[in-house]
Design an enzyme around this catalytic site. Structure first.
Site, short mmCIF file in Angstrom:
data_model
loop_
_atom_site.label_atom_id
_atom_site.label_comp_id
_atom_site.label_asym_id
_atom_site.label_seq_id
_atom_site.Cartn_x
_atom_site.Cartn_y
_atom_site.Cartn_z
N ASP A 254 0.84 -1.20 0.00
CA ASP A 254 0.00 0.00 0.00
C ASP A 254 0.87 1.25 0.00
O ASP A 254 1.07 1.86 1.04
CB ASP A 254 -0.92 -0.03 1.22
CG ASP A 254 -2.01 1.03 1.20
OD1 ASP A 254 -2.23 1.62 0.13
OD2 ASP A 254 -2.61 1.28 2.25
N GLU B 86 -2.90 10.60 -0.50
CA GLU B 86 -4.10 9.76 -0.47
C GLU B 86 -4.45 9.30 0.93
O GLU B 86 -5.64 9.19 1.29
CB GLU B 86 -3.91 8.53 -1.38
CG GLU B 86 -5.14 7.68 -1.58
CD GLU B 86 -5.35 6.59 -0.53
OE1 GLU B 86 -6.45 6.02 -0.47
OE2 GLU B 86 -4.38 6.30 0.23
N GLU B 87 -3.44 9.02 1.75
CA GLU B 87 -3.71 8.46 3.08
C GLU B 87 -4.30 9.47 4.05
O GLU B 87 -4.71 9.10 5.15
CB GLU B 87 -2.42 7.87 3.67
CG GLU B 87 -1.84 6.69 2.90
CD GLU B 87 -2.67 5.43 3.03
OE1 GLU B 87 -3.78 5.48 3.60
OE2 GLU B 87 -2.22 4.37 2.55
#
Length: 345
Positions: A105, A135-136
């Site tokens: 990831d 994104e996180e």
């Protein structure tokens, strides 16, 4: 194995090693973006590196980027994110498996997408690569990229789906509950008003809610991720705060209203992030799943019809035990090529 314009083979396992060796927790993506931009340029890609702003909350002034590689108007774009969750875990491996922060990831996914794109490019397909920051946390990179889309017909987004195409991806609704009270000596509770007590009651009501459910997807789920408040054990708390995250199925309106009703008279509610629930395209002959997590796909709406596919298990992402089987990474390269060809021919 994909070959670059100078005849050099691309090893996705080696590329994963190099990517994971670069720490890139959210807000610190600059170095990995620089590496990818240089790496892809050396392999004959036309590369654009676009700055992504740092939010004030990051406390970090370092530069970070989105990286796009490919033609000006590709038919299909592979995309995933360069940032990882903390803490950083160094790369390790054995004969069969890779370990470390980002192997699944999503740095292994980056490597698989680069390898697939090079194989497709060698056969004359018009494909691009888009790797984003943030994104996180808040999809800042994806939102910025959406303002500079390339007119592609299809977007294959990468997240850990065990190499299965996702039929849907849950949305996300983040809420902050803030309770206020009156400070006082804890021996005389009648002289104060505890913000912590009020917050606890509101959270108890929220935990008892029956959240929406969709038959072929499942229920919305809720997590109370953070609680802060008070001054000391012997002081009546004058403030308290909690952050909750709901994984959405369907529209958020009913869930928002229910949370506000639970908190009425006890705490103020601020909804700080919403990412919508999305249904996705499947292809005959490919295994499928439902992603209970959120992706950048809703923020990349201008990049074409989305699909979601990637190697690795979400069950070990964000954990100290993140890992990815080497055979699964190599299988992902094959699947990315097959899916792209199915879409483009």
């Amino acid at each position: 194995m994909p070959i670059d314009s100078k005849g050099s083979p691309l090893d996705p396992i080696q590329l994963t090693r190099e990517l994971v060796a670069i720490e890139s927790t959210t807000y610190h993506e600059g170095a990995v973006g620089d590496f990818l931009a240089d790496f892809l340029a050396r392999r004959g890609w036309q590369v654009e590196k676009t700055p992504v702003a740092q939010p004030l909350e990051s406390g970090h002034l370092g530069e970070r980027w989105n990286v796009y590689a490919g033609p000006a108007a590709p038919e299909l774009v592979f995309s995933t994110h360069m940032d990882t969750v903390p803490p950083y875990i160094p790369f390790a491996e054995d004969d069969e498996t890779m370990y470390g922060r980002g192997v699944s990831d999503a740095k292994g996914i980056i490597a698989a997408q680069v390898a697939a794109a090079e194989a497709l490019r060698a056969e004359g397909y018009s494909v691009g690569l888009l790797f984003v920051s943030g994104e996180e946390r808040d999809s800042a990179g994806a939102r910025a990229a959406n303002e500079q889309s390339k007119g592609s017909r299809f977007l294959i987004n990468g997240e850990p789906t065990d190499n299965r195409l996702a039929l849907a991806s849950k949305g996300a609704l983040r809420a902050v509950l803030t309770a206020k009270g009156v400070m006082g000596h804890s021996a005389y509770p009648e002289l104060g008003e505890s913000a912590v007590h009020k917050l606890v009651v509101a959270l108890e009501r929220i935990l008892a809610l029956k959240l929406p459910e969709v038959e072929d997807v499942g229920p919305s789920t809720l997590n109370i991720g953070q609680i802060h408040g008070g001054r000391a054990p012997n002081v009546i708390a004058d403030h308290a705060e909690a952050q909750i995250l709901i994984r959405l199925v369907g529209d958020s309106a009913a869930t928002r209203a229910a949370i506000e009703q639970c908190a009425a008279g006890l705490a103020e509610v601020a909804f700080t992030l919403e990412i919508p629930f999305v249904r996705l395209r499947a292809l005959e002959g490919f295994p499928t799943m439902v992603a209970k997590f959120t992706t950048d796909i809703p923020q990349l709406s201008n990049w074409g019809e989305p699909l979601l596919l990637g190697p690795g298990s979400i069950h070990v992402a964000h954990t100290p035990h993140e890992r990815l089987a080497k055979r699964e990474l190599l299988e992902a390269v094959r699947l990315y090529v097959e899916v792209a060809k199915r879409l483009l021919t």
